[in-house]
Design an enzyme around this catalytic site. Sequence first.
Site, PDB file in Angstrom:
ATOM      1  N   LYS A  43       0.864  -1.171   0.000  1.00 41.19           N
ATOM      2  CA  LYS A  43       0.000   0.000   0.000  1.00 41.19           C
ATOM      3  C   LYS A  43       0.907   1.230   0.000  1.00 41.19           C
ATOM      4  O   LYS A  43       1.906   1.260   0.743  1.00 41.19           O
ATOM      5  CB  LYS A  43      -0.881   0.000   1.251  1.00 41.19           C
ATOM      6  CG  LYS A  43      -1.902  -1.108   1.273  1.00 41.19           C
ATOM      7  CD  LYS A  43      -3.057  -0.794   0.340  1.00 41.19           C
ATOM      8  CE  LYS A  43      -4.210  -1.750   0.556  1.00 41.19           C
ATOM      9  NZ  LYS A  43      -5.298  -1.531  -0.406  1.00 41.19           N
ATOM     10  N   GLU A  66      -2.275  -0.514  -8.785  1.00 37.95           N
ATOM     11  CA  GLU A  66      -3.708  -0.709  -8.565  1.00 37.95           C
ATOM     12  C   GLU A  66      -4.377   0.618  -8.224  1.00 37.95           C
ATOM     13  O   GLU A  66      -3.926   1.343  -7.347  1.00 37.95           O
ATOM     14  CB  GLU A  66      -3.860  -1.719  -7.416  1.00 37.95           C
ATOM     15  CG  GLU A  66      -5.262  -2.247  -7.204  1.00 37.95           C
ATOM     16  CD  GLU A  66      -5.297  -3.306  -6.103  1.00 37.95           C
ATOM     17  OE1 GLU A  66      -4.308  -4.047  -5.925  1.00 37.95           O
ATOM     18  OE2 GLU A  66      -6.311  -3.381  -5.406  1.00 37.95           O
ATOM     19  N   LYS A 124     -13.518  -8.805  -6.843  1.00 38.37           N
ATOM     20  CA  LYS A 124     -13.925  -9.122  -5.472  1.00 38.37           C
ATOM     21  C   LYS A 124     -15.420  -9.389  -5.533  1.00 38.37           C
ATOM     22  O   LYS A 124     -16.177  -8.505  -5.932  1.00 38.37           O
ATOM     23  CB  LYS A 124     -13.662  -7.933  -4.533  1.00 38.37           C
ATOM     24  CG  LYS A 124     -12.204  -7.528  -4.400  1.00 38.37           C
ATOM     25  CD  LYS A 124     -12.037  -6.366  -3.429  1.00 38.37           C
ATOM     26  CE  LYS A 124     -10.581  -5.935  -3.342  1.00 38.37           C
ATOM     27  NZ  LYS A 124     -10.393  -4.749  -2.481  1.00 38.37           N
ATOM     28  N   ASP A 162      -9.548  -1.634  -9.338  1.00 38.56           N
ATOM     29  CA  ASP A 162     -10.188  -2.279  -8.190  1.00 38.56           C
ATOM     30  C   ASP A 162     -11.520  -1.559  -7.926  1.00 38.56           C
ATOM     31  O   ASP A 162     -12.567  -1.993  -8.426  1.00 38.56           O
ATOM     32  CB  ASP A 162      -9.222  -2.202  -6.991  1.00 38.56           C
ATOM     33  CG  ASP A 162      -9.798  -2.713  -5.685  1.00 38.56           C
ATOM     34  OD1 ASP A 162     -10.970  -3.116  -5.654  1.00 38.56           O
ATOM     35  OD2 ASP A 162      -9.085  -2.707  -4.647  1.00 38.56           O
TER      36      ASP A 162
HETATM   37  O1  OSB Z   1      -7.683  -1.975  -2.041  1.00 44.10           O
HETATM   38  O2  OSB Z   1      -7.567  -4.092  -2.088  1.00 44.10           O
HETATM   39  C1  OSB Z   1      -7.771  -3.046  -1.474  1.00 44.10           C
HETATM   40  C2  OSB Z   1      -8.151  -3.902   2.182  1.00 44.10           C
HETATM   41  C3  OSB Z   1      -9.052  -2.964   2.579  1.00 44.10           C
HETATM   42  C4  OSB Z   1      -9.528  -2.054   1.673  1.00 44.10           C
HETATM   43  C5  OSB Z   1      -9.074  -2.072   0.363  1.00 44.10           C
HETATM   44  C6  OSB Z   1      -8.169  -3.036  -0.036  1.00 44.10           C
HETATM   45  C7  OSB Z   1      -7.689  -3.956   0.887  1.00 44.10           C
HETATM   46  C8  OSB Z   1      -6.685  -4.951   0.539  1.00 44.10           C
HETATM   47  C9  OSB Z   1      -6.913  -6.394   0.874  1.00 44.10           C
HETATM   48  O3  OSB Z   1      -5.666  -4.634  -0.003  1.00 44.10           O
HETATM   49  C10 OSB Z   1      -6.030  -6.914   1.955  1.00 44.10           C
HETATM   50  C11 OSB Z   1      -6.420  -8.272   2.434  1.00 44.10           C
HETATM   51  O4  OSB Z   1      -7.604  -8.661   2.397  1.00 44.10           O
HETATM   52  O5  OSB Z   1      -5.524  -8.992   2.909  1.00 44.10           O
HETATM   53 MG    MG Z   2      -7.135  -2.159  -4.024  1.00 45.68          MG
END
Ligand code: OSB
Ligand code: MG
Length: 370
Positions: free
Chosen positions: A163, A213, A262, A238
């Site tokens: 992130k 992403e 998702k 996403d």
């Molecule tokens: O952007 O994919 C995302 C978690 C919370 C909000 C947004 C995101 C995420 C993740 C997933 O990156 C992390 C996980 O489930 O291990």
């Molecule tokens: Mg994401």
Amino acid sequence: MLISQIELLLIEQPLKIPFKTSYGTYEKRESIIVKILDANGICGYGEVVAFSEPWYTEETIQTALHTLNDFFIPILLNKQFSHPSEIAILLNKFKGNQMAKSGLEGAYWDLYSKLNSISLAQALGGNKADIPVGVVISIDEPIKMLKQIGSYIEEGYERFKVKVSKESDYEIVSTIRNSYPTIPLMIDANSDYSITDIPKLKKLDEFNLLMIEQPFGERQFIEHAILQKEISTPVCLDESICSLEDVKIAYELKACEIITVKPGRVGGLTKSIEIHDYCVEKNIPIWVGGMIETGISRIQNVALASLPGFTIPGDISASSRHWEQDLIFPEVSLINGKVNVPVKPGLGVEVDEERIRSISKKIYKYSSQK
Ligand code: OSB
Ligand code: MG
């Protein structure tokens, strides 16, 4: 199969370590566990993966409770269905609220596959025995993120997503690439950039990232298309993708090269399969994303990721990534760097209902004979 009873269990659990994104930090996680029972008391489980705050989507735990209670559950109760996709069709008349829809439909997919004595993966059309998976490293000091990656490499993860925010991107990625020049690495900015940041994003091309992403806002298909023309790193969408229609827009506009699916964000497993099939036809690489969910949604995602089109390791880290203790047995775990796809009927794992009830803040029960 007749749906004779539905239960919603609103739970809350602390995360093992806080999860920091560009828009905020998650320290605890509310979820809604959905339990659907047929007339013989056979049950299926699903999970509403909305967050408590409207950061990632506008849908939240509280809006999901409202749409489920007042609209979705009343039209499902006491109805007969022969396939879970009929639920998706019935719920189509209501707009949005994808995570509430997905939680309900997911529970019915579990029940449906149990009653047919097949695994959820089989019911969905999956064909893999195990899947390689990735892990997400939340925003922290670059040196701490580097250490996290080191320990996740030892655990066997095969793909690393960090992130970033637009202030920290270059420092984080260069620190990691200095130590690990070749690991499969990607970044997720959760919409922190805007179109004026294209020169900044261009600088990241030198790091040979798998993808970037969701750099821009969720409706900025046009801006993403402009960016994708300017940079060599693939853009992955996403938050922008909430339906098959969004996938078609992204494809036609060339707004991205990769898509993350998702089930919660696109309205369920039936919709996820439709997107999967379209992306296979159009040669768009896809992977299954994560929502810091419990094992119920996680193991459902494992089944989805067993479909042939999911060619990139997804955010399907082990239970131990986020939880001291998960709600399923066996927990999601890595075996030689991979997660096994359950073969038993339905989700293929035991759901620890006693534990779910013990961490429930509120339980809502709906049955035909009220
Ligand atoms: O952007 O994919 C995302 C978690 C919370 C909000 C947004 C995101 C995420 C993740 C997933 O990156 C992390 C996980 O489930 O291990
Ligand atoms: Mg994401």
